[in-house]
Motif scaffolding. Structure first.
Motif, PDB file in Angstrom:
ATOM      1  N   PHE A 117     -49.277  22.299 -32.593  1.00  0.00           N
ATOM      2  CA  PHE A 117     -48.014  21.706 -33.020  1.00  0.00           C
ATOM      3  C   PHE A 117     -47.592  20.668 -31.994  1.00  0.00           C
ATOM      4  N   PRO A 118     -46.751  19.724 -32.409  1.00  0.00           N
ATOM      5  CA  PRO A 118     -46.191  18.817 -31.406  1.00  0.00           C
ATOM      6  C   PRO A 118     -45.285  19.602 -30.466  1.00  0.00           C
ATOM      7  N   LEU A 119     -44.967  18.990 -29.350  1.00  0.00           N
ATOM      8  CA  LEU A 119     -44.159  19.663 -28.336  1.00  0.00           C
ATOM      9  C   LEU A 119     -42.729  19.156 -28.356  1.00  0.00           C
ATOM     10  N   GLY A 120     -41.804  20.067 -28.111  1.00  0.00           N
ATOM     11  CA  GLY A 120     -40.423  19.682 -27.895  1.00  0.00           C
ATOM     12  C   GLY A 120     -40.263  19.232 -26.457  1.00  0.00           C
ATOM     13  N   LEU A 121     -39.092  18.760 -26.095  1.00  0.00           N
ATOM     14  CA  LEU A 121     -38.864  18.259 -24.738  1.00  0.00           C
ATOM     15  C   LEU A 121     -38.918  19.363 -23.692  1.00  0.00           C
ATOM     16  N   ASP A 122     -38.787  20.611 -24.123  1.00  0.00           N
ATOM     17  CA  ASP A 122     -38.900  21.729 -23.183  1.00  0.00           C
ATOM     18  C   ASP A 122     -40.350  22.169 -22.981  1.00  0.00           C
ATOM     19  N   GLY A 123     -41.292  21.513 -23.682  1.00  0.00           N
ATOM     20  CA  GLY A 123     -42.704  21.839 -23.543  1.00  0.00           C
ATOM     21  C   GLY A 123     -43.208  22.863 -24.539  1.00  0.00           C
ATOM     22  N   GLY A 124     -42.319  23.466 -25.325  1.00  0.00           N
ATOM     23  CA  GLY A 124     -42.734  24.455 -26.325  1.00  0.00           C
ATOM     24  C   GLY A 124     -43.179  23.801 -27.620  1.00  0.00           C
ATOM     25  N   GLU A 125     -44.072  24.477 -28.333  1.00  0.00           N
ATOM     26  CA  GLU A 125     -44.545  23.963 -29.616  1.00  0.00           C
ATOM     27  C   GLU A 125     -43.445  24.051 -30.664  1.00  0.00           C
ATOM     28  N   VAL A 126     -43.417  23.063 -31.577  1.00  0.00           N
ATOM     29  CA  VAL A 126     -42.408  23.010 -32.629  1.00  0.00           C
ATOM     30  C   VAL A 126     -43.112  22.856 -33.974  1.00  0.00           C
ATOM     31  N   ASP A 127     -42.885  23.812 -34.863  1.00  0.00           N
ATOM     32  CA  ASP A 127     -43.424  23.728 -36.221  1.00  0.00           C
ATOM     33  C   ASP A 127     -42.334  23.156 -37.119  1.00  0.00           C
ATOM     34  N   VAL A 128     -42.395  21.863 -37.362  1.00  0.00           N
ATOM     35  CA  VAL A 128     -41.352  21.209 -38.160  1.00  0.00           C
ATOM     36  C   VAL A 128     -41.347  21.710 -39.597  1.00  0.00           C
TER      37      VAL A 128
END
Length: 194
Positions: free
Chosen positions: A28-39
């Protein structure tokens, strides 16, 4: 006889390798906190819009006010927006600086692995993709390309756009007319695949 067995063993090995590939979830792409984000896990959205942007792309930066206006206008209609930074060199810090400079509050994602780039068929910044929710709850790509037709080519633009491709797609979705897939060529900075 042994050649048939060898063929069967090779086929079974190939199937086992393929099963292992399918078992691994896609990144998944990463959020600004470095965690994966499943849009695509957004249970409330009737549509998702990804704006592909680049911190140093002048056309992309000129479109930021329009992106912000579209997000403001359509968020109340159940459309979720993301700004997606696909550059391999993008860092959380560079995205934070860009967002601060342009007062950009649309949620940001870093897509160095080009998960959304591939799924959206994006090739330049700025470009947008629209995923509409189907009856089964899954999202389907219904549009990708330019936000509007203000830019005709590098160094050539209109004072104001004549066609509003993204807006028109969102109107169709929100009025219950899911559009057939279409694309319009965007003008901007190419997304590097390396």
């Amino acid at each position: 006889m042994s050649s048939k067995c060898e063929i069967i063993v090779l086929i079974l090995a190939a199937l086992a390798r393929q099963a292992c590939l399918w078992a691994d979830p896609p990144p998944f792409p990463l959020g600004l906190d470095g965690g994966e984000v499943d849009v695509f896990a957004d249970a409330e959205a009737r549509a998702l819009v990804c704006f592909f942007v680049e911190e140093n792309c002048p056309i992309s930066n000129r479109y930021v006010p329009r992106m912000k206006a579209l997000a403001s206008d359509w968020s109340q209609a159940g459309v979720t927006f993301y700004t997606v930074y696909p550059s391999m060199d993008t860092t959380s810090e560079s995205v934070r600086l860009h967002r601060k400079e342009y007062d950009l509050e649309i949620p940001a994602l870093i897509d160095r692995e080009h998960v959304l780039v591939s799924r959206s068929q994006a090739s330049v910044t700025p470009e947008c993709s629209v995923f509409a929710r189907k009856e089964n709850g899954e999202f389907e790509l219904v549009y990708h390309g330019r936000i509007d037709d203000q830019y005709l080519a590098f160094g050539k633009w209109r004072r104001a756009p004549l066609q509003h491709d993204l807006r028109d797609t969102l109107i169709d979705i929100c009025q219950g007319r899911p559009p057939a897939f279409r694309t319009e060529q965007a003008v901007g900075c190419y997304i590097s695949k390396d």
